[in-house]
Design a protein around this motif. Structure first.
Motif, PDB file in Angstrom:
ATOM      1  N   VAL A  18      53.489  49.809  -6.603  1.00  0.00           N
ATOM      2  CA  VAL A  18      54.320  48.815  -7.294  1.00  0.00           C
ATOM      3  C   VAL A  18      54.022  48.846  -8.786  1.00  0.00           C
ATOM      4  CG1 VAL A  18      54.815  46.350  -7.562  1.00  0.00           C
ATOM      5  CG2 VAL A  18      54.553  47.326  -5.272  1.00  0.00           C
ATOM      6  N   ALA A  19      52.751  48.915  -9.156  1.00  0.00           N
ATOM      7  CA  ALA A  19      52.375  48.948 -10.566  1.00  0.00           C
ATOM      8  C   ALA A  19      53.007  50.144 -11.261  1.00  0.00           C
ATOM      9  CB  ALA A  19      50.856  48.982 -10.712  1.00  0.00           C
ATOM     10  N   GLN A  20      52.972  51.304 -10.634  1.00  0.00           N
ATOM     11  CA  GLN A  20      53.561  52.507 -11.229  1.00  0.00           C
ATOM     12  C   GLN A  20      55.073  52.365 -11.355  1.00  0.00           C
ATOM     13  OE1 GLN A  20      51.818  55.113 -12.539  1.00  0.00           O
ATOM     14  NE2 GLN A  20      53.804  55.656 -13.364  1.00  0.00           N
ATOM     15  N   ALA A  21      55.719  51.841 -10.328  1.00  0.00           N
ATOM     16  CA  ALA A  21      57.172  51.656 -10.371  1.00  0.00           C
ATOM     17  C   ALA A  21      57.562  50.676 -11.477  1.00  0.00           C
ATOM     18  CB  ALA A  21      57.681  51.167  -9.015  1.00  0.00           C
ATOM     19  N   LEU A  22      56.803  49.594 -11.625  1.00  0.00           N
ATOM     20  CA  LEU A  22      57.091  48.610 -12.671  1.00  0.00           C
ATOM     21  C   LEU A  22      56.893  49.202 -14.058  1.00  0.00           C
ATOM     22  CD1 LEU A  22      55.427  45.420 -11.154  1.00  0.00           C
ATOM     23  CD2 LEU A  22      57.868  45.988 -11.211  1.00  0.00           C
ATOM     24  N   ALA A  23      55.856  49.997 -14.228  1.00  0.00           N
ATOM     25  CA  ALA A  23      55.563  50.587 -15.532  1.00  0.00           C
ATOM     26  C   ALA A  23      56.683  51.510 -16.004  1.00  0.00           C
ATOM     27  CB  ALA A  23      54.234  51.343 -15.477  1.00  0.00           C
ATOM     28  N   GLU A  24      57.463  52.033 -15.085  1.00  0.00           N
ATOM     29  CA  GLU A  24      58.554  52.943 -15.421  1.00  0.00           C
ATOM     30  C   GLU A  24      59.872  52.221 -15.707  1.00  0.00           C
ATOM     31  OE1 GLU A  24      58.606  55.770 -12.222  1.00  0.00           O
ATOM     32  OE2 GLU A  24      56.583  56.477 -12.683  1.00  0.00           O
ATOM     33  N   LEU A  25      59.924  50.908 -15.486  1.00  0.00           N
ATOM     34  CA  LEU A  25      61.164  50.165 -15.709  1.00  0.00           C
ATOM     35  C   LEU A  25      61.451  49.991 -17.199  1.00  0.00           C
ATOM     36  CD1 LEU A  25      60.829  47.261 -13.099  1.00  0.00           C
ATOM     37  CD2 LEU A  25      62.274  49.307 -12.926  1.00  0.00           C
ATOM     38  N   PRO A  26      62.703  50.148 -17.606  1.00  0.00           N
ATOM     39  CA  PRO A  26      63.067  49.850 -18.999  1.00  0.00           C
ATOM     40  C   PRO A  26      62.774  48.377 -19.309  1.00  0.00           C
ATOM     41  CG  PRO A  26      64.849  51.016 -17.877  1.00  0.00           C
ATOM     42  CD  PRO A  26      63.837  50.640 -16.824  1.00  0.00           C
ATOM     43  N   GLY A  27      62.134  48.144 -20.431  1.00  0.00           N
ATOM     44  CA  GLY A  27      61.791  46.785 -20.836  1.00  0.00           C
ATOM     45  C   GLY A  27      60.382  46.368 -20.485  1.00  0.00           C
ATOM     46  N   VAL A  28      59.734  47.088 -19.586  1.00  0.00           N
ATOM     47  CA  VAL A  28      58.343  46.796 -19.219  1.00  0.00           C
ATOM     48  C   VAL A  28      57.451  47.708 -20.059  1.00  0.00           C
ATOM     49  CG1 VAL A  28      56.613  46.818 -17.385  1.00  0.00           C
ATOM     50  CG2 VAL A  28      58.962  46.093 -16.884  1.00  0.00           C
ATOM     51  N   ALA A  57      64.516  39.280 -13.371  1.00  0.00           N
ATOM     52  CA  ALA A  57      65.277  39.003 -12.151  1.00  0.00           C
ATOM     53  C   ALA A  57      66.019  40.229 -11.635  1.00  0.00           C
ATOM     54  CB  ALA A  57      66.268  37.869 -12.408  1.00  0.00           C
ATOM     55  N   GLY A  58      66.493  41.064 -12.547  1.00  0.00           N
ATOM     56  CA  GLY A  58      67.293  42.205 -12.146  1.00  0.00           C
ATOM     57  C   GLY A  58      66.515  43.449 -11.786  1.00  0.00           C
ATOM     58  N   ARG A  59      65.288  43.578 -12.292  1.00  0.00           N
ATOM     59  CA  ARG A  59      64.516  44.801 -12.036  1.00  0.00           C
ATOM     60  C   ARG A  59      63.171  44.526 -11.365  1.00  0.00           C
ATOM     61  NH1 ARG A  59      65.731  46.754 -18.011  1.00  0.00           N
ATOM     62  NH2 ARG A  59      67.928  47.243 -17.766  1.00  0.00           N
ATOM     63  N   ILE A  60      62.323  43.709 -12.027  1.00  0.00           N
ATOM     64  CA  ILE A  60      60.978  43.475 -11.479  1.00  0.00           C
ATOM     65  C   ILE A  60      61.051  42.837 -10.095  1.00  0.00           C
ATOM     66  CG2 ILE A  60      58.844  42.139 -11.760  1.00  0.00           C
ATOM     67  CD1 ILE A  60      59.071  42.630 -14.781  1.00  0.00           C
ATOM     68  N   SER A  61      61.800  41.749  -9.969  1.00  0.00           N
ATOM     69  CA  SER A  61      61.866  41.030  -8.690  1.00  0.00           C
ATOM     70  C   SER A  61      62.468  41.859  -7.568  1.00  0.00           C
ATOM     71  CB  SER A  61      62.658  39.738  -8.853  1.00  0.00           C
ATOM     72  OG  SER A  61      61.958  38.858  -9.689  1.00  0.00           O
ATOM     73  N   LYS A  62      63.274  42.854  -7.918  1.00  0.00           N
ATOM     74  CA  LYS A  62      63.930  43.691  -6.908  1.00  0.00           C
ATOM     75  C   LYS A  62      63.154  44.967  -6.591  1.00  0.00           C
ATOM     76  CE  LYS A  62      68.493  41.895  -7.887  1.00  0.00           C
ATOM     77  NZ  LYS A  62      69.853  42.182  -8.365  1.00  0.00           N
ATOM     78  N   THR A  63      62.007  45.145  -7.219  1.00  0.00           N
ATOM     79  CA  THR A  63      61.185  46.323  -6.953  1.00  0.00           C
ATOM     80  C   THR A  63      60.543  46.193  -5.579  1.00  0.00           C
ATOM     81  OG1 THR A  63      60.739  46.619  -9.311  1.00  0.00           O
ATOM     82  CG2 THR A  63      59.220  47.686  -7.765  1.00  0.00           C
ATOM     83  N   PRO A  64      60.701  47.203  -4.717  1.00  0.00           N
ATOM     84  CA  PRO A  64      60.067  47.130  -3.388  1.00  0.00           C
ATOM     85  C   PRO A  64      58.564  46.884  -3.500  1.00  0.00           C
ATOM     86  CG  PRO A  64      61.587  48.982  -3.505  1.00  0.00           C
ATOM     87  CD  PRO A  64      61.462  48.436  -4.908  1.00  0.00           C
ATOM     88  N   GLY A  65      58.066  45.935  -2.707  1.00  0.00           N
ATOM     89  CA  GLY A  65      56.647  45.575  -2.717  1.00  0.00           C
ATOM     90  C   GLY A  65      56.356  44.328  -3.514  1.00  0.00           C
ATOM     91  N   VAL A  66      57.277  43.899  -4.389  1.00  0.00           N
ATOM     92  CA  VAL A  66      57.103  42.650  -5.140  1.00  0.00           C
ATOM     93  C   VAL A  66      57.522  41.505  -4.233  1.00  0.00           C
ATOM     94  CG1 VAL A  66      57.913  41.268  -7.101  1.00  0.00           C
ATOM     95  CG2 VAL A  66      57.430  43.702  -7.401  1.00  0.00           C
ATOM     96  N   VAL A  67      56.612  40.540  -4.031  1.00  0.00           N
ATOM     97  CA  VAL A  67      56.924  39.406  -3.163  1.00  0.00           C
ATOM     98  C   VAL A  67      57.111  38.103  -3.939  1.00  0.00           C
ATOM     99  CG1 VAL A  67      55.856  40.434  -1.130  1.00  0.00           C
ATOM    100  CG2 VAL A  67      54.490  38.972  -2.613  1.00  0.00           C
ATOM    101  N   GLY A  68      56.730  38.074  -5.215  1.00  0.00           N
ATOM    102  CA  GLY A  68      56.926  36.873  -6.024  1.00  0.00           C
ATOM    103  C   GLY A  68      56.531  37.104  -7.463  1.00  0.00           C
ATOM    104  N   THR A  69      57.140  36.317  -8.363  1.00  0.00           N
ATOM    105  CA  THR A  69      56.814  36.413  -9.787  1.00  0.00           C
ATOM    106  C   THR A  69      56.735  35.022 -10.401  1.00  0.00           C
ATOM    107  OG1 THR A  69      59.121  36.521 -10.533  1.00  0.00           O
ATOM    108  CG2 THR A  69      58.034  38.626 -10.044  1.00  0.00           C
TER     109      THR A  69
END
Length: 95
Positions: A18-28, A57-69
């Motif tokens: 999840v950390a790797q997937a989030l790090a690759e998101l635009p804006g993160v 809401a559109g990217r981080i929360s929808k990343t597989p493995g993220v259960v809450g923010t």
């Protein structure tokens, strides 16, 4: 630049992925694995305030493995590094 600090709860068995997937998101800009009440902390930096919602809401929360923010919007930055740069006059450190 608009900044948000996002506390992220993950499925326990997928924190590194999840950390790797989030790090690759635009804006993160950064993702930290942390000890405490949350699994990860992401730093979101975007040029427009409205883009914060899209990233969280559109990217981080929808990343597989993220259960809450839980999101925190930064009003002002205070950083020793920023102050050092502001007062530097281009001379190398030392005598």
């Amino acid at each position: 630049m608009n900044t948000a600090i996002v506390h992220i709860d993950c499925a326990t068995d997928s924190i590194p992925e999840v950390a790797q997937a989030l790090a690759e998101l635009p804006g993160v800009s950064e993702v930290y694995s942390v000890a405490g009440n949350v699994d990860l902390i992401a730093i979101v930096r975007v040029p427009q305030f409205d883009d914060i919602a899209e990233v969280i809401a559109g990217r981080i929360s929808k990343t597989p493995g993220v259960v809450g923010t839980e999101s925190h919007i930064a009003f002002r930055a205070y950083s020793k590094h920023d102050l050092e740069d502001a007062f530097a006059i281009g001379l190398p450190n030392g005598d």
